[in-house]
Scaffold this motif. Sequence first.
Motif, PDB file in Angstrom:
ATOM      1  N   ALA A 209     -12.367  29.192  29.256  1.00 21.46           N
ATOM      2  CA  ALA A 209     -13.302  29.946  30.089  1.00 21.46           C
ATOM      3  C   ALA A 209     -13.252  29.527  31.555  1.00 21.46           C
ATOM      4  CB  ALA A 209     -14.715  29.800  29.547  1.00 21.46           C
ATOM      5  N   ASP A 210     -13.059  28.218  31.802  1.00 19.59           N
ATOM      6  CA  ASP A 210     -13.067  27.750  33.195  1.00 19.59           C
ATOM      7  C   ASP A 210     -11.736  27.982  33.892  1.00 19.59           C
ATOM      8  OD1 ASP A 210     -11.643  25.921  31.730  1.00 19.59           O
ATOM      9  OD2 ASP A 210     -12.541  24.149  32.662  1.00 19.59           O
ATOM     10  N   ARG A 211     -10.756  28.538  33.196  1.00 23.23           N
ATOM     11  CA  ARG A 211      -9.447  28.795  33.782  1.00 23.23           C
ATOM     12  C   ARG A 211      -9.141  30.284  33.908  1.00 23.23           C
ATOM     13  NH1 ARG A 211      -5.619  25.749  29.736  1.00 23.23           N
ATOM     14  NH2 ARG A 211      -4.061  26.866  30.989  1.00 23.23           N
ATOM     15  N   ALA A 212     -10.072  31.141  33.501  1.00 23.13           N
ATOM     16  CA  ALA A 212      -9.805  32.576  33.491  1.00 23.13           C
ATOM     17  C   ALA A 212     -11.024  33.348  33.981  1.00 23.13           C
ATOM     18  CB  ALA A 212      -9.432  33.024  32.074  1.00 23.13           C
TER      19      ALA A 212
ATOM     20  N   GLU B 289      -7.588  37.510  30.211  1.00 25.93           N
ATOM     21  CA  GLU B 289      -6.804  36.389  30.711  1.00 25.93           C
ATOM     22  C   GLU B 289      -7.048  35.135  29.878  1.00 25.93           C
ATOM     23  OE1 GLU B 289      -4.016  34.350  32.730  1.00 25.93           O
ATOM     24  OE2 GLU B 289      -4.416  36.513  32.723  1.00 25.93           O
ATOM     25  N   ARG B 290      -8.262  34.944  29.428  1.00 26.82           N
ATOM     26  CA  ARG B 290      -8.569  33.811  28.549  1.00 26.82           C
ATOM     27  C   ARG B 290      -7.746  33.906  27.262  1.00 26.82           C
ATOM     28  NH1 ARG B 290     -14.787  33.028  26.917  1.00 26.82           N
ATOM     29  NH2 ARG B 290     -14.937  33.663  29.116  1.00 26.82           N
TER      30      ARG B 290
ATOM     31  N   ALA C 280     -23.947  38.263  31.970  1.00 24.75           N
ATOM     32  CA  ALA C 280     -24.202  36.822  31.914  1.00 24.75           C
ATOM     33  C   ALA C 280     -22.911  36.075  31.603  1.00 24.75           C
ATOM     34  CB  ALA C 280     -25.253  36.513  30.850  1.00 24.75           C
ATOM     35  N   GLY C 281     -22.691  34.967  32.305  1.00 26.87           N
ATOM     36  CA  GLY C 281     -21.482  34.185  32.106  1.00 26.87           C
ATOM     37  C   GLY C 281     -20.309  34.675  32.920  1.00 26.87           C
TER      38      GLY C 281
END
Length: 230
Positions: free
Chosen positions: A53-56, A61-62, A146-147
């Motif tokens: 999640a923190d890279r896409a 893309e994730r 959200a998110g």
Amino acid sequence: MMTEYDAVLLDLDGTLCEYTRGTEQLLPAAFERVGVEPMFAPEAYVERVDSYADRADSMLERRRLCFADLAAEHGYDRQIGREVADAYAAERDHSNVRFLDGAAEAVEQLAERYPLAMVTNGGPDMQDPKLETLGLERYLDSLVYAGYEGPAKPDPEPFERALDALGVSADRAVYVGNNYETDVLGAASADLSSILVGEPPASGPVEPISTVSTPGEIPRALEGPSSDRR
């Protein structure tokens, strides 16, 4: 006597709609579309995809990052993994979502009585196709991913953003969702009351104002003795 609310906030997945095919059906179809043998199990994808999640910036893309790593770990070229991810997205198209029983009628009834906002975990790439297929956009006065541009539920921020967009205070709105942890507890963190679609845990720190078995029961759950039932 139940409070007469000025607005209703809604969850999407599992509250109003569901996928017609899950990962167990979609992943084999994606492998077949690309023309390769299944190189990893659905469980491997489900267990790992959130770690990207923190890279896409999007779910697609994730998934591409996850599938590329899984392919490499099983002796395949990383590009094959990315192609399978794209095929997975193609299989999970607009026709792969449907309303839960009574949900379409419930949303229509609610929209006649209240301003509606949606607070859903997931970005536009993941949620917009569902909203388009179901025709939900026309009923919504506000939509919070959200998110995507902020923290995910159960953080209070997405609920607060929806309330701000509607111009309604927390004590004059109610949130409807199907997940106790993200929806009931998340709403409570923003001082919102909630209605739970499903069964609450045997013991929990927060009680929803009502529980319903299906989304079709939501409008009735909001009707108190003083409600306008015209």
